[in-house]
Design a protein around this motif. Structure first.
Motif, PDB file in Angstrom:
ATOM      1  N   UNK A 343       0.823  -1.213   0.000  1.00 33.06           N
ATOM      2  CA  UNK A 343       0.000   0.000   0.000  1.00 33.06           C
ATOM      3  C   UNK A 343       0.856   1.262   0.000  1.00 33.06           C
ATOM      4  N   UNK A 344       2.084   1.159   0.484  1.00 34.13           N
ATOM      5  CA  UNK A 344       3.007   2.283   0.342  1.00 34.13           C
ATOM      6  C   UNK A 344       3.336   2.498  -1.135  1.00 34.13           C
ATOM      7  N   UNK A 345       3.597   1.406  -1.847  1.00 29.05           N
ATOM      8  CA  UNK A 345       3.884   1.515  -3.284  1.00 29.05           C
ATOM      9  C   UNK A 345       2.649   1.999  -4.048  1.00 29.05           C
ATOM     10  N   UNK A 346       1.478   1.534  -3.638  1.00 31.30           N
ATOM     11  CA  UNK A 346       0.235   1.970  -4.273  1.00 31.30           C
ATOM     12  C   UNK A 346       0.072   3.480  -4.129  1.00 31.30           C
ATOM     13  N   UNK A 347       0.331   3.982  -2.925  1.00 29.72           N
ATOM     14  CA  UNK A 347       0.216   5.418  -2.677  1.00 29.72           C
ATOM     15  C   UNK A 347       1.212   6.198  -3.532  1.00 29.72           C
ATOM     16  N   UNK A 348       2.432   5.646  -3.693  1.00 29.88           N
ATOM     17  CA  UNK A 348       3.443   6.330  -4.511  1.00 29.88           C
ATOM     18  C   UNK A 348       2.995   6.448  -5.965  1.00 29.88           C
ATOM     19  N   UNK A 349       2.331   5.410  -6.478  1.00 33.62           N
ATOM     20  CA  UNK A 349       1.833   5.483  -7.859  1.00 33.62           C
ATOM     21  C   UNK A 349       0.764   6.563  -7.977  1.00 33.62           C
ATOM     22  N   UNK A 350      -0.153   6.600  -7.005  1.00 36.14           N
ATOM     23  CA  UNK A 350      -1.183   7.644  -7.031  1.00 36.14           C
ATOM     24  C   UNK A 350      -0.555   9.037  -6.975  1.00 36.14           C
ATOM     25  N   UNK A 351       0.515   9.181  -6.182  1.00 36.73           N
ATOM     26  CA  UNK A 351       1.150  10.487  -6.009  1.00 36.73           C
ATOM     27  C   UNK A 351       1.981  10.882  -7.226  1.00 36.73           C
ATOM     28  N   UNK A 352       2.833   9.971  -7.693  1.00 39.70           N
ATOM     29  CA  UNK A 352       3.814  10.324  -8.720  1.00 39.70           C
ATOM     30  C   UNK A 352       3.328  10.103 -10.150  1.00 39.70           C
ATOM     31  N   UNK A 353       2.477   9.089 -10.361  1.00 39.73           N
ATOM     32  CA  UNK A 353       2.067   8.752 -11.724  1.00 39.73           C
ATOM     33  C   UNK A 353       0.657   9.219 -12.059  1.00 39.73           C
ATOM     34  N   UNK A 354      -0.236   9.191 -11.086  1.00 36.52           N
ATOM     35  CA  UNK A 354      -1.641   9.510 -11.351  1.00 36.52           C
ATOM     36  C   UNK A 354      -2.046  10.906 -10.890  1.00 36.52           C
ATOM     37  N   UNK A 355      -1.191  11.551 -10.095  1.00 39.77           N
ATOM     38  CA  UNK A 355      -1.530  12.865  -9.520  1.00 39.77           C
ATOM     39  C   UNK A 355      -2.888  12.834  -8.812  1.00 39.77           C
TER      40      UNK A 355
END
Length: 503
Positions: A343-355
């Motif tokens: 879920x840490x990696x999931x959050x990083x994708x939302x932050x860095x890739x999906x805005x």
């Protein structure tokens, strides 16, 4: 002096063994006792200590002499020396250079009077031509029952260990006759045990990791041989897994594939158990204690092999399939061993890739909702506070023109999390450590900066000035020359100049 202890557990309770070695590794005394449970260990230890004081071959030195009496430097206090206690007397043997090369037996000393600090003794059975000198060494003699009556008879004890019929000679087996330790078996598994012909003895044989042997012996013939077998303390290991057909190994040795319902023998104690089915499943690998006759990991206790969603997600990210990675990481539910990391990696994708800052904030907070992460029991998750602060900053920046009050609250939350991250940078993971430190100071300064622009409060202006100074003071040297971070530093300098102009 080296003291080693071991505890073995069976259906009757605990068996505690304490062994005393010289610094050279020679075993000089061993004691065993039983305890019904863990709560009785202290009393068992006191019992061992009391017995050792009665039987230990304490060493002393002749420190003075008066006529035919000789004073040694141990007495009642701490040693339980009393009138009649005997000591083997030895004198130093010197080599050609005058250095002590060993000791030779010259006779015996018997205690006639003792006090707290020492004892007065008289010499007995001095060898011809010998005399007692200050500096001679005296070692307390411990007699077994019947010694002194001429125990020139003995029997050969042969100890073997294993699971019959697969047994072999067993060294290091401690031998107790009538509860007194008399020695241990040698490398060939044998020992000569002095006895009186025709006398009954209670014998106990013990070695850690093997079942204790208790028996009665009566030797009718000198130099007779008695063989004893100590069975390995085993547990029957039964195991199932989901999915099945998983390879099972114990301490690196493969024992079969699940299900193993008939069981495999495993020595009692702690062992590393690994269960692996391959593919997109995580291995199970833990140190388990085998302390019962049957270790049953079937039915409700079977091993659950979890899907390796980290591997699946990484594979998707490498192919730029961020939707696939999101799906993999989202599939990791609470209770899964990789929940926090996924879920840490999931959050990083939302932050860095999906805005998608709302989704990022939700997932970072999901990670920190686990007490062990929020309280930094698992230190590596200190960096989550940096990433959550970054997400709050981005969300606040998004709302500056639409809802200034909401934006100010979000900048405040960003500052709160980034301050906690700043206090714990030493726990950041080694991988991308410098980048994480940079982001902590950078987004903390930006959050103070933008919060000041919204509130115009002097205290926040001062905090922003300090935050920018710390950003430059703690800029990681490894990032110097990196074009991306150098551009960020140029922008930061412009922001700081704005703040300094307002002071």
């Amino acid at each position: 002096m080296i003291v080693l202890g071991s505890v073995a557990k069976d259906e009757k309770g605990l068996l505690i063994e304490t062994k005393f070695y010289t610094s050279g590794g020679r075993l000089i005394l061993s004691q065993i006792t039983k305890a019904r449970g863990a709560g009785d260990i202290n009393s068992a230890a006191k019992e061992i200590a009391a017995t050792v004081l009665e039987r230990f071959p304490f060493e002393s030195t002749v420190v003075s002499k008066e006529k035919d009496r000789y004073r040694i430097n141990i007495g009642r206090t701490g040693y339980k020396i009393s009138k009649g206690t005997e000591f083997a007397l030895t004198s130093a043997r010197l080599d050609e250079t005058g250095k002590i090369s060993g000791y030779r037996d010259i006779g015996r000393l018997k205690v006639k009077k003792t006090d707290d600090a020492g004892s007065w003794t008289e010499a007995e059975d001095l060898k011809k031509g010998e005399k007692v000198n200050v500096g001679d060494r005296a070692v307390r003699r411990i007699y077994r029952e019947g010694e002194g009556e001429g125990l020139e008879n003995y029997f050969v004890l042969s100890a073997k260990g294993g699971v019959p019929p697969d047994v072999s000679s067993l060294a290091g087996v401690n031998i107790y006759l009538n509860e007194e330790w008399i020695g241990s078996t040698g490398s060939d598994g044998k020992a000569e045990v002095p006895v009186r012909i025709g006398k009954n003895y209670n014998i106990v044989l013990y070695r850690h990791g093997y079942q204790q042997v208790s028996d009665k012996v009566k030797i009718e013939k000198n130099k007779d041989t008695k063989e004893f077998v100590l069975q390995v303390n085993n547990s029957v290991f039964k195991i199932e897994s989901q999915p099945s057909s998983a390879e099972v190994s114990v301490d690196g040795d493969k024992i079969g594939k699940t299900p193993i319902l008939d069981g495999k023998l495993v020595n009692l104690g702690f062992h590393t158990v690994k269960v692996s089915v391959g593919g997109d499943y995580r291995d199970f690998e833990e140190v388990l204690e085998f302390d019962k006759k049957v270790e049953d990991r079937t039915g409700d206790r079977k091993i659950i092999l979890h899907k390796d969603y980290l591997k699946i997600g990484e594979r998707a990210e490498q192919n730029n399939d961020y939707d696939g990675a999101i799906q993999a990481y989202k599939s990791t539910e609470k209770g899964h061993p990789d929940y926090s990391e996924a879920h840490h990696r999931l959050a990083q994708i939302y932050l860095d890739q999906k805005n998608d800052y709302d989704a990022a904030i939700l997932e970072f907070e999901n990670v920190l909702s686990l007490p062990e992460n929020e309280q930094l029991i698992y230190k590596q998750y200190a960096v989550v506070f940096t990433n959550l602060g970054h997400a709050y900053y981005e969300k606040g920046s998004e709302l500056v023109q639409k809802d200034k009050d909401a934006a100010a609250q979000l900048f405040g939350k960003a500052i709160q999390n980034l301050q906690k991250a700043k206090q714990n940078t030493r726990f950041f993971p080694t991988l991308r450590y410098d980048e994480a430190v940079h982001d902590t100071y950078y987004y903390l300064a930006l959050s103070y900066h933008k919060l000041y622009l919204l509130t115009k409060k002097g205290a926040i202006l001062n905090s922003a000035n300090l935050a920018w100074r710390e950003y430059f003071d703690f800029f990681p040297k490894k990032l110097e020359g990196n074009s991306t971070y150098e551009q960020g530093r140029e922008t930061a300098q412009k922001y700081w100049d704005q703040i300094k102009d307002l002071l």
